[in-house]
Design a protein around this motif. Structure first.
Motif, PDB file in Angstrom:
ATOM      1  N   PRO A  62       0.826  -1.215   0.000  1.00  0.00           N
ATOM      2  CA  PRO A  62       0.000   0.000   0.000  1.00  0.00           C
ATOM      3  C   PRO A  62       0.865   1.272   0.000  1.00  0.00           C
ATOM      4  CG  PRO A  62      -0.771  -1.567   1.656  1.00  0.00           C
ATOM      5  CD  PRO A  62       0.566  -2.070   1.162  1.00  0.00           C
ATOM      6  N   THR A  63       0.320   2.331  -0.500  1.00  0.00           N
ATOM      7  CA  THR A  63       1.014   3.626  -0.547  1.00  0.00           C
ATOM      8  C   THR A  63       1.527   3.997   0.845  1.00  0.00           C
ATOM      9  OG1 THR A  63      -0.403   4.306  -2.357  1.00  0.00           O
ATOM     10  CG2 THR A  63       0.727   6.071  -1.163  1.00  0.00           C
ATOM     11  N   GLY A  64       2.800   4.410   0.885  1.00  0.00           N
ATOM     12  CA  GLY A  64       3.419   4.822   2.145  1.00  0.00           C
ATOM     13  C   GLY A  64       4.143   3.695   2.868  1.00  0.00           C
ATOM     14  N   GLU A  65       3.885   2.443   2.461  1.00  0.00           N
ATOM     15  CA  GLU A  65       4.572   1.303   3.099  1.00  0.00           C
ATOM     16  C   GLU A  65       5.787   0.894   2.269  1.00  0.00           C
ATOM     17  OE1 GLU A  65       2.030  -1.899   4.306  1.00  0.00           O
ATOM     18  OE2 GLU A  65       0.509  -0.549   5.095  1.00  0.00           O
ATOM     19  N   ALA A  66       6.486  -0.151   2.708  1.00  0.00           N
ATOM     20  CA  ALA A  66       7.693  -0.605   2.011  1.00  0.00           C
ATOM     21  C   ALA A  66       7.824  -2.120   2.129  1.00  0.00           C
ATOM     22  CB  ALA A  66       8.931   0.077   2.604  1.00  0.00           C
ATOM     23  N   ARG A  67       8.482  -2.709   1.146  1.00  0.00           N
ATOM     24  CA  ARG A  67       8.782  -4.151   1.127  1.00  0.00           C
ATOM     25  C   ARG A  67      10.234  -4.310   0.671  1.00  0.00           C
ATOM     26  NH1 ARG A  67       4.490  -3.616   3.184  1.00  0.00           N
ATOM     27  NH2 ARG A  67       2.510  -4.626   2.659  1.00  0.00           N
ATOM     28  N   ILE A  68      10.853  -5.440   1.054  1.00  0.00           N
ATOM     29  CA  ILE A  68      12.254  -5.634   0.682  1.00  0.00           C
ATOM     30  C   ILE A  68      12.436  -6.931  -0.110  1.00  0.00           C
ATOM     31  CG2 ILE A  68      12.880  -6.720   2.894  1.00  0.00           C
ATOM     32  CD1 ILE A  68      15.565  -5.033   2.663  1.00  0.00           C
ATOM     33  N   THR A  69      13.282  -6.871  -1.130  1.00  0.00           N
ATOM     34  CA  THR A  69      13.648  -8.058  -1.908  1.00  0.00           C
ATOM     35  C   THR A  69      15.163  -8.031  -2.106  1.00  0.00           C
ATOM     36  OG1 THR A  69      13.570  -6.964  -4.064  1.00  0.00           O
ATOM     37  CG2 THR A  69      11.501  -7.964  -3.275  1.00  0.00           C
ATOM     38  N   ALA A  70      15.651  -9.098  -2.693  1.00  0.00           N
ATOM     39  CA  ALA A  70      17.055  -9.127  -3.112  1.00  0.00           C
ATOM     40  C   ALA A  70      17.257  -8.181  -4.300  1.00  0.00           C
ATOM     41  CB  ALA A  70      17.434 -10.547  -3.514  1.00  0.00           C
ATOM     42  N   GLY A  71      18.521  -7.848  -4.547  1.00  0.00           N
ATOM     43  CA  GLY A  71      18.858  -6.962  -5.664  1.00  0.00           C
ATOM     44  C   GLY A  71      19.101  -7.699  -6.977  1.00  0.00           C
ATOM     45  N   HIS A  72      19.185  -9.033  -6.913  1.00  0.00           N
ATOM     46  CA  HIS A  72      19.397  -9.835  -8.130  1.00  0.00           C
ATOM     47  C   HIS A  72      20.624  -9.333  -8.883  1.00  0.00           C
ATOM     48  CE1 HIS A  72      15.837 -12.267  -7.384  1.00  0.00           C
ATOM     49  NE2 HIS A  72      15.443 -11.178  -6.740  1.00  0.00           N
ATOM     50  N   ARG A  73      20.502  -8.852 -10.131  1.00  0.00           N
ATOM     51  CA  ARG A  73      21.723  -8.501 -10.873  1.00  0.00           C
ATOM     52  C   ARG A  73      22.219  -7.074 -10.604  1.00  0.00           C
ATOM     53  NH1 ARG A  73      19.690 -11.035 -16.197  1.00  0.00           N
ATOM     54  NH2 ARG A  73      20.156  -8.949 -16.990  1.00  0.00           N
ATOM     55  N   LEU A  74      21.588  -6.366  -9.682  1.00  0.00           N
ATOM     56  CA  LEU A  74      22.095  -5.031  -9.319  1.00  0.00           C
ATOM     57  C   LEU A  74      23.370  -5.168  -8.488  1.00  0.00           C
ATOM     58  CD1 LEU A  74      18.794  -3.333  -8.125  1.00  0.00           C
ATOM     59  CD2 LEU A  74      20.067  -2.784 -10.209  1.00  0.00           C
ATOM     60  N   LYS A  75      24.153  -4.088  -8.448  1.00  0.00           N
ATOM     61  CA  LYS A  75      25.299  -4.074  -7.516  1.00  0.00           C
ATOM     62  C   LYS A  75      24.799  -4.112  -6.077  1.00  0.00           C
ATOM     63  CE  LYS A  75      28.632  -1.578 -10.291  1.00  0.00           C
ATOM     64  NZ  LYS A  75      28.842  -0.204 -10.744  1.00  0.00           N
ATOM     65  N   ALA A  76      23.692  -3.430  -5.835  1.00  0.00           N
ATOM     66  CA  ALA A  76      23.126  -3.400  -4.479  1.00  0.00           C
ATOM     67  C   ALA A  76      22.507  -4.759  -4.161  1.00  0.00           C
ATOM     68  CB  ALA A  76      22.057  -2.310  -4.384  1.00  0.00           C
ATOM     69  N   PRO A  77      22.845  -5.353  -3.025  1.00  0.00           N
ATOM     70  CA  PRO A  77      22.282  -6.668  -2.710  1.00  0.00           C
ATOM     71  C   PRO A  77      20.790  -6.652  -2.351  1.00  0.00           C
ATOM     72  CG  PRO A  77      23.836  -5.948  -0.994  1.00  0.00           C
ATOM     73  CD  PRO A  77      23.933  -4.946  -2.106  1.00  0.00           C
ATOM     74  N   TRP A  78      20.258  -5.475  -2.037  1.00  0.00           N
ATOM     75  CA  TRP A  78      18.845  -5.379  -1.633  1.00  0.00           C
ATOM     76  C   TRP A  78      18.146  -4.274  -2.415  1.00  0.00           C
ATOM     77  CZ3 TRP A  78      17.226  -9.124   1.604  1.00  0.00           C
ATOM     78  CH2 TRP A  78      18.173  -9.744   2.411  1.00  0.00           C
ATOM     79  N   VAL A  79      16.837  -4.492  -2.644  1.00  0.00           N
ATOM     80  CA  VAL A  79      15.966  -3.421  -3.151  1.00  0.00           C
ATOM     81  C   VAL A  79      14.836  -3.242  -2.140  1.00  0.00           C
ATOM     82  CG1 VAL A  79      14.431  -2.615  -4.991  1.00  0.00           C
ATOM     83  CG2 VAL A  79      16.424  -4.019  -5.575  1.00  0.00           C
ATOM     84  N   ILE A  80      14.645  -2.016  -1.717  1.00  0.00           N
ATOM     85  CA  ILE A  80      13.516  -1.695  -0.842  1.00  0.00           C
ATOM     86  C   ILE A  80      12.487  -0.979  -1.704  1.00  0.00           C
ATOM     87  CG2 ILE A  80      12.749  -0.433   1.194  1.00  0.00           C
ATOM     88  CD1 ILE A  80      15.653  -0.746   2.281  1.00  0.00           C
ATOM     89  N   HIS A  81      11.342  -1.600  -1.855  1.00  0.00           N
ATOM     90  CA  HIS A  81      10.289  -1.056  -2.719  1.00  0.00           C
ATOM     91  C   HIS A  81       9.338  -0.242  -1.850  1.00  0.00           C
ATOM     92  CE1 HIS A  81      11.399  -4.138  -5.786  1.00  0.00           C
ATOM     93  NE2 HIS A  81      11.752  -4.782  -4.701  1.00  0.00           N
ATOM     94  N   THR A  82       9.052   0.959  -2.259  1.00  0.00           N
ATOM     95  CA  THR A  82       8.060   1.751  -1.548  1.00  0.00           C
ATOM     96  C   THR A  82       7.176   2.428  -2.578  1.00  0.00           C
ATOM     97  OG1 THR A  82       7.746   3.389   0.230  1.00  0.00           O
ATOM     98  CG2 THR A  82       9.514   3.828  -1.336  1.00  0.00           C
ATOM     99  N   VAL A  83       6.001   2.849  -2.143  1.00  0.00           N
ATOM    100  CA  VAL A  83       5.036   3.437  -3.068  1.00  0.00           C
ATOM    101  C   VAL A  83       4.698   4.830  -2.578  1.00  0.00           C
ATOM    102  CG1 VAL A  83       2.789   3.185  -4.178  1.00  0.00           C
ATOM    103  CG2 VAL A  83       4.123   1.140  -3.553  1.00  0.00           C
ATOM    104  N   GLY A  84       5.136   5.823  -3.334  1.00  0.00           N
ATOM    105  CA  GLY A  84       4.846   7.203  -2.983  1.00  0.00           C
ATOM    106  C   GLY A  84       3.413   7.568  -3.341  1.00  0.00           C
ATOM    107  N   PRO A  85       2.923   8.661  -2.753  1.00  0.00           N
ATOM    108  CA  PRO A  85       1.579   9.120  -3.081  1.00  0.00           C
ATOM    109  C   PRO A  85       1.545   9.825  -4.443  1.00  0.00           C
ATOM    110  CG  PRO A  85       2.641  10.679  -1.613  1.00  0.00           C
ATOM    111  CD  PRO A  85       3.591   9.520  -1.769  1.00  0.00           C
ATOM    112  N   VAL A  86       0.418   9.694  -5.121  1.00  0.00           N
ATOM    113  CA  VAL A  86       0.160  10.534  -6.295  1.00  0.00           C
ATOM    114  C   VAL A  86      -0.227  11.917  -5.759  1.00  0.00           C
ATOM    115  CG1 VAL A  86      -1.323  10.838  -8.324  1.00  0.00           C
ATOM    116  CG2 VAL A  86      -0.659   8.522  -7.593  1.00  0.00           C
ATOM    117  N   TRP A  87       0.341  12.963  -6.347  1.00  0.00           N
ATOM    118  CA  TRP A  87       0.024  14.333  -5.910  1.00  0.00           C
ATOM    119  C   TRP A  87      -1.377  14.726  -6.376  1.00  0.00           C
ATOM    120  CZ3 TRP A  87       1.675  17.799  -2.588  1.00  0.00           C
ATOM    121  CH2 TRP A  87       1.321  19.143  -2.748  1.00  0.00           C
ATOM    122  N   HIS A  88      -2.246  15.061  -5.404  1.00  0.00           N
ATOM    123  CA  HIS A  88      -3.603  15.509  -5.754  1.00  0.00           C
ATOM    124  C   HIS A  88      -3.837  16.913  -5.226  1.00  0.00           C
ATOM    125  CE1 HIS A  88      -5.046  11.800  -7.525  1.00  0.00           C
ATOM    126  NE2 HIS A  88      -4.684  11.105  -6.468  1.00  0.00           N
TER     127      HIS A  88
END
Ligand code: AR6
Length: 177
Positions: A62-88
């Protein structure tokens, strides 16, 4: 003491412990920095995202929260996914949701014992958040989390474009070091 800095760089190239993705609620990729991260990380990232639980139909984060996964082929070992708000227009809780993205992303980084995290300018692209306001929230929120989380040593704000870079430089100059 933690260091915060702005750089003009493609987030996907940075050798940090985690890069933060400005995703959408599906976590199945998109344009902008989300598309760039998925392209650079490869199909394993999409497969891992698909496996994250749905909290309601079509929504893994959901918007405003975050989840974490591996980075797979990125240099960074982790990706933290977050969902920003749409500006209204600012009257729909956008500021609190955007601050939540930074707080929740750093909470996951802390849980995993990560020391360096790179953020894009969440919501400042397709989602239309005004850059100066978004930058002020990003820097103030990160400062306040790091004051309680000294194990995170380095925060990089990866900027695409002069306007965003100079907004971060101004904001970082305003905050206590
Ligand atoms: N490195 C650093 N910054 C980047 C990069 C990159 N490789 N690519 C873009 N930016 P946006 P949002 C900047 O639109 O506004 C996606 O489709 C960009 O110039 O990526 O949160 C998602 O799936 C801008 O300053 O994210 C969502 O549907 C900033 O990153 C939606 O877009 C954020 O722009 C999220 O929109």
């Amino acid at each position: 003491m933690s260091v915060l800095r702005a750089v003009q760089a493609d987030l996907t190239t940075l050798a940090v412990d985690a890069v933060v993705n400005a995703a959408n609620e599906t976590l199945l990729g998109g344009g902008g920095v989300d598309g760039a991260i998925h392209r650079a990380a490869g199909s394993g990232l999409l497969a891992e995202c698909r496996g994250l639980p749905l909290v309601r139909p079509g929504v893994r984060c959901p918007t405003g929260e975050a989840r974490i996964t591996a980075g797979h082929r990125l240099k960074a070992p982790w990706v933290i996914h977050t969902v920003g708000p749409v500006w209204h227009g600012g009257g729909n809780g956008e500021a609190e949701l955007l601050a939540g993205c930074y707080r929740n992303a750093l909470a996951l980084a802390h849980e995993k014992g990560l020391r360096s995290v790179a953020f894009p300018a969440i919501s400042c692209g397709v989602y239309g958040y005004p850059v100066v306001e978004a930058t002020a929230i990003a820097v103030a929120t990160v400062h306040s989390v790091l004051a309680r989380t000294p194990a995170i040593e380095e925060i990089v704000f990866a900027c695409f474009g002069d306007a965003i870079f100079s907004a971060y430089e101004t904001e970082l100059g305003r905050q206590p070091a």
